[in-house]
Design a protein around this motif. Structure first.
Motif, PDB file in Angstrom:
ATOM      1  N   HIS A  18       0.845  -1.392  -0.115  1.00  0.00           N
ATOM      2  CA  HIS A  18      -0.006  -0.027   0.160  1.00  0.00           C
ATOM      3  C   HIS A  18       0.821   1.498   0.009  1.00  0.00           C
ATOM      4  O   HIS A  18       0.214   2.530  -0.319  1.00  0.00           O
ATOM      5  CB  HIS A  18      -0.827  -0.112   1.275  1.00  0.00           C
ATOM      6  N   THR A  19       2.039   1.164   0.330  1.00  0.00           N
ATOM      7  CA  THR A  19       2.964   2.593   0.414  1.00  0.00           C
ATOM      8  C   THR A  19       4.040   2.103  -0.540  1.00  0.00           C
ATOM      9  O   THR A  19       4.126   3.047  -1.490  1.00  0.00           O
ATOM     10  CB  THR A  19       3.741   2.621   1.594  1.00  0.00           C
ATOM     11  N   ALA A  20       4.926   1.345  -0.567  1.00  0.00           N
ATOM     12  CA  ALA A  20       6.094   1.109  -1.522  1.00  0.00           C
ATOM     13  C   ALA A  20       5.591   1.231  -2.628  1.00  0.00           C
ATOM     14  O   ALA A  20       6.177   1.810  -3.924  1.00  0.00           O
ATOM     15  CB  ALA A  20       7.005   0.048  -1.117  1.00  0.00           C
ATOM     16  N   GLY A  21       4.772   0.074  -3.120  1.00  0.00           N
ATOM     17  CA  GLY A  21       4.326  -0.239  -4.481  1.00  0.00           C
ATOM     18  C   GLY A  21       3.452   1.090  -4.987  1.00  0.00           C
ATOM     19  O   GLY A  21       3.470   1.380  -6.353  1.00  0.00           O
ATOM     20  N   ALA A  22       2.606   1.864  -4.198  1.00  0.00           N
ATOM     21  CA  ALA A  22       2.059   3.121  -4.556  1.00  0.00           C
ATOM     22  C   ALA A  22       2.756   4.179  -5.080  1.00  0.00           C
ATOM     23  O   ALA A  22       2.758   4.745  -6.051  1.00  0.00           O
ATOM     24  CB  ALA A  22       1.129   3.496  -3.300  1.00  0.00           C
ATOM     25  N   VAL A  23       3.939   4.160  -4.306  1.00  0.00           N
ATOM     26  CA  VAL A  23       4.900   5.171  -4.712  1.00  0.00           C
ATOM     27  C   VAL A  23       5.775   4.930  -5.849  1.00  0.00           C
ATOM     28  O   VAL A  23       5.621   5.827  -6.911  1.00  0.00           O
ATOM     29  CB  VAL A  23       6.236   5.121  -3.643  1.00  0.00           C
ATOM     30  N   ARG A  24       5.912   3.682  -6.179  1.00  0.00           N
ATOM     31  CA  ARG A  24       6.333   3.244  -7.409  1.00  0.00           C
ATOM     32  C   ARG A  24       5.396   3.403  -8.842  1.00  0.00           C
ATOM     33  O   ARG A  24       5.738   3.815  -9.822  1.00  0.00           O
ATOM     34  CB  ARG A  24       6.824   1.620  -7.494  1.00  0.00           C
ATOM     35  N   ILE A  25       3.993   3.285  -8.557  1.00  0.00           N
ATOM     36  CA  ILE A  25       2.991   3.493  -9.597  1.00  0.00           C
ATOM     37  C   ILE A  25       3.152   5.064  -9.924  1.00  0.00           C
ATOM     38  O   ILE A  25       3.357   5.508 -11.052  1.00  0.00           O
ATOM     39  CB  ILE A  25       1.585   2.914  -9.003  1.00  0.00           C
ATOM     40  N   GLY A  26       3.402   5.935  -8.789  1.00  0.00           N
ATOM     41  CA  GLY A  26       3.152   7.203  -9.114  1.00  0.00           C
ATOM     42  C   GLY A  26       4.533   7.758  -9.669  1.00  0.00           C
ATOM     43  O   GLY A  26       4.456   8.588 -10.534  1.00  0.00           O
ATOM     44  N   ARG A  27       5.605   6.922  -9.475  1.00  0.00           N
ATOM     45  CA  ARG A  27       6.946   7.451 -10.393  1.00  0.00           C
ATOM     46  C   ARG A  27       6.784   7.082 -11.581  1.00  0.00           C
ATOM     47  O   ARG A  27       7.300   7.846 -12.474  1.00  0.00           O
ATOM     48  CB  ARG A  27       7.999   6.719  -9.541  1.00  0.00           C
ATOM     49  N   VAL A  28       6.035   6.155 -12.164  1.00  0.00           N
ATOM     50  CA  VAL A  28       5.557   6.034 -13.703  1.00  0.00           C
ATOM     51  C   VAL A  28       4.840   7.130 -14.215  1.00  0.00           C
ATOM     52  O   VAL A  28       5.353   7.469 -15.173  1.00  0.00           O
ATOM     53  CB  VAL A  28       4.868   4.485 -13.887  1.00  0.00           C
ATOM     54  N   THR A 110      -3.492  16.198 -15.543  1.00  0.00           N
ATOM     55  CA  THR A 110      -3.411  17.330 -16.686  1.00  0.00           C
ATOM     56  C   THR A 110      -2.352  18.317 -16.416  1.00  0.00           C
ATOM     57  O   THR A 110      -2.072  18.754 -15.401  1.00  0.00           O
ATOM     58  CB  THR A 110      -4.922  18.304 -16.211  1.00  0.00           C
ATOM     59  N   LEU A 111      -1.636  18.645 -17.463  1.00  0.00           N
ATOM     60  CA  LEU A 111      -0.470  19.457 -17.351  1.00  0.00           C
ATOM     61  C   LEU A 111      -0.599  20.879 -17.659  1.00  0.00           C
ATOM     62  O   LEU A 111      -1.994  21.174 -18.156  1.00  0.00           O
ATOM     63  CB  LEU A 111       0.548  19.134 -18.269  1.00  0.00           C
ATOM     64  N   ALA A 112       0.114  22.004 -17.625  1.00  0.00           N
ATOM     65  CA  ALA A 112      -0.238  23.379 -17.735  1.00  0.00           C
ATOM     66  C   ALA A 112      -0.602  23.798 -19.095  1.00  0.00           C
ATOM     67  O   ALA A 112      -1.493  24.586 -19.020  1.00  0.00           O
ATOM     68  CB  ALA A 112       1.091  24.051 -17.240  1.00  0.00           C
ATOM     69  N   ASP A 113      -0.147  22.969 -20.053  1.00  0.00           N
ATOM     70  CA  ASP A 113      -0.602  23.406 -21.344  1.00  0.00           C
ATOM     71  C   ASP A 113      -2.084  22.644 -21.795  1.00  0.00           C
ATOM     72  O   ASP A 113      -2.187  22.758 -22.852  1.00  0.00           O
ATOM     73  CB  ASP A 113       0.428  22.939 -22.436  1.00  0.00           C
ATOM     74  N   GLY A 114      -2.563  21.929 -20.669  1.00  0.00           N
ATOM     75  CA  GLY A 114      -3.834  21.498 -21.167  1.00  0.00           C
ATOM     76  C   GLY A 114      -3.742  20.026 -21.485  1.00  0.00           C
ATOM     77  O   GLY A 114      -4.845  19.435 -21.598  1.00  0.00           O
ATOM     78  N   SER A 115      -2.613  19.482 -21.826  1.00  0.00           N
ATOM     79  CA  SER A 115      -2.503  18.060 -22.308  1.00  0.00           C
ATOM     80  C   SER A 115      -2.669  17.072 -21.017  1.00  0.00           C
ATOM     81  O   SER A 115      -2.630  17.507 -19.760  1.00  0.00           O
ATOM     82  CB  SER A 115      -0.973  17.759 -22.899  1.00  0.00           C
ATOM     83  N   THR A 116      -3.180  15.906 -21.633  1.00  0.00           N
ATOM     84  CA  THR A 116      -3.642  14.940 -20.340  1.00  0.00           C
ATOM     85  C   THR A 116      -2.796  13.593 -20.589  1.00  0.00           C
ATOM     86  O   THR A 116      -2.397  13.341 -21.615  1.00  0.00           O
ATOM     87  CB  THR A 116      -5.206  14.655 -20.240  1.00  0.00           C
ATOM     88  N   GLY A 117      -2.957  12.606 -19.698  1.00  0.00           N
ATOM     89  CA  GLY A 117      -2.453  11.444 -19.507  1.00  0.00           C
ATOM     90  C   GLY A 117      -2.807  10.494 -18.761  1.00  0.00           C
ATOM     91  O   GLY A 117      -3.388  11.110 -17.660  1.00  0.00           O
ATOM     92  N   SER A 118      -2.653   9.362 -18.887  1.00  0.00           N
ATOM     93  CA  SER A 118      -3.131   8.336 -17.751  1.00  0.00           C
ATOM     94  C   SER A 118      -2.531   7.203 -17.735  1.00  0.00           C
ATOM     95  O   SER A 118      -1.736   6.741 -18.673  1.00  0.00           O
ATOM     96  CB  SER A 118      -4.830   8.023 -18.111  1.00  0.00           C
ATOM     97  N   VAL A 119      -2.565   6.467 -16.212  1.00  0.00           N
ATOM     98  CA  VAL A 119      -1.910   5.379 -15.985  1.00  0.00           C
ATOM     99  C   VAL A 119      -2.609   4.354 -15.096  1.00  0.00           C
ATOM    100  O   VAL A 119      -3.285   5.177 -14.215  1.00  0.00           O
ATOM    101  CB  VAL A 119      -0.352   5.845 -15.242  1.00  0.00           C
ATOM    102  N   GLN A 120      -2.669   3.311 -15.516  1.00  0.00           N
ATOM    103  CA  GLN A 120      -3.347   2.312 -14.304  1.00  0.00           C
ATOM    104  C   GLN A 120      -2.359   1.284 -14.046  1.00  0.00           C
ATOM    105  O   GLN A 120      -2.036   0.470 -14.922  1.00  0.00           O
ATOM    106  CB  GLN A 120      -4.531   1.742 -15.061  1.00  0.00           C
ATOM    107  N   GLY A 121      -2.055   1.242 -12.698  1.00  0.00           N
ATOM    108  CA  GLY A 121      -1.199   0.311 -12.273  1.00  0.00           C
ATOM    109  C   GLY A 121      -1.478  -0.417 -10.945  1.00  0.00           C
ATOM    110  O   GLY A 121      -2.627   0.011 -10.318  1.00  0.00           O
ATOM    111  N   ALA A 122      -1.023  -1.600 -10.826  1.00  0.00           N
ATOM    112  CA  ALA A 122      -1.374  -2.323  -9.451  1.00  0.00           C
ATOM    113  C   ALA A 122      -0.238  -2.673  -8.807  1.00  0.00           C
ATOM    114  O   ALA A 122       1.167  -2.977  -9.165  1.00  0.00           O
ATOM    115  CB  ALA A 122      -1.943  -3.679  -9.875  1.00  0.00           C
ATOM    116  N   SER A 123      -0.105  -2.745  -7.104  1.00  0.00           N
ATOM    117  CA  SER A 123       0.840  -3.021  -6.471  1.00  0.00           C
ATOM    118  C   SER A 123       0.629  -4.313  -5.966  1.00  0.00           C
ATOM    119  O   SER A 123      -0.551  -5.209  -5.470  1.00  0.00           O
ATOM    120  CB  SER A 123       0.615  -2.343  -5.148  1.00  0.00           C
TER     121      SER A 123
END
Length: 222
Positions: A18-28, A110-123
């Protein structure tokens, strides 16, 4: 299996999943933003992530990873306040994602220029992760290997151009896994190329110069 599969990673927080794996998803997500700070984050939590995220610090861990911190960074404890201080608007949404692993997060940025992106990952345990979707396209990598993400238009010859470049200009690199996903025929596509060793800094530049490639990123071994 390595020692981290047995004793878990060095980390701040009560739970490797719930913590270390979540950090790694965020780093992606951090890598995909290529050094930019998001203006807005919508983070959907599914399964046990949704039920226990406050008590286990999953919310702080995800934000910390998105901001570029590591699982051992003391800043994890104050990640909510740090994000607000950087002007990041964020929201956590509890929602069941059908077919998803119990510890799944879906992050829309969402970034400052309005562009968006998404990631779905699991720990998936012991601080290990699996990334399933990037920009709604199916991928499959863990971050245990150096990973090239090549965003491109689905055109004949693009895969050959990338692999030929790597074969003749970067022959020391060894590909250990390759995956291709596309929105539709002729639309946007993404190559996921996992390699055993660290590529030279020039590789990403050279791939970006290829015809029909829209972007290329290196996610270093997490």
């Amino acid at each position: 299996m390595n020692v981290f599969d047995i004793i878990g990673p060095v980390m701040i927080g009560p739970s490797s999943s719930h913590t270390a794996g979540a950090v790694r998803i965020g780093r992606v997500v951090n890598k995909l933003m290529d050094g930019q700070t998001p203006e807005k984050l919508e983070i959907t939590l599914s399964g046990s992530f949704a039920e226990t995220y406050r008590g286990h610090g999953t919310d702080r861990a995800l934000l910390a990873g998105i901001m570029g911190y590591h699982s051992y960074s003391e800043e994890i404890r104050d990640a909510l306040e740090i994000a607000r201080g950087r002007g990041i608007e964020y929201a956590f949404i509890k929602k069941n994602l059908p077919g998803a692993h119990p510890n799944t997060a879906r992050i829309l940025y969402t970034l400052a220029d309005g562009s968006t992106g998404s990631v779905q990952g699991a720990s998936i345990g012991g601080g290990n992760i699996r990334v399933d979707l990037i920009n709604d396209m199916r991928v499959d990598f863990s971050g245990e290997s150096n990973t090239l993400l090549v965003m491109h238009l689905d055109r004949p010859g693009v895969i050959a151009a990338v692999t030929t470049l790597m074969r003749w200009e970067y022959a020391d690199l060894n590909i250990c896994n390759f995956h291709l996903s596309r929105e539709r025929r002729g639309g946007n596509a993404i190559m996921t190329i996992e390699i055993d060793n660290m590529p030279p800094s020039t590789l990403i530049h050279d791939i970006r110069e290829l015809e029909h490639v829209t972007n290329a990123l290196l996610i270093r071994r997490l």
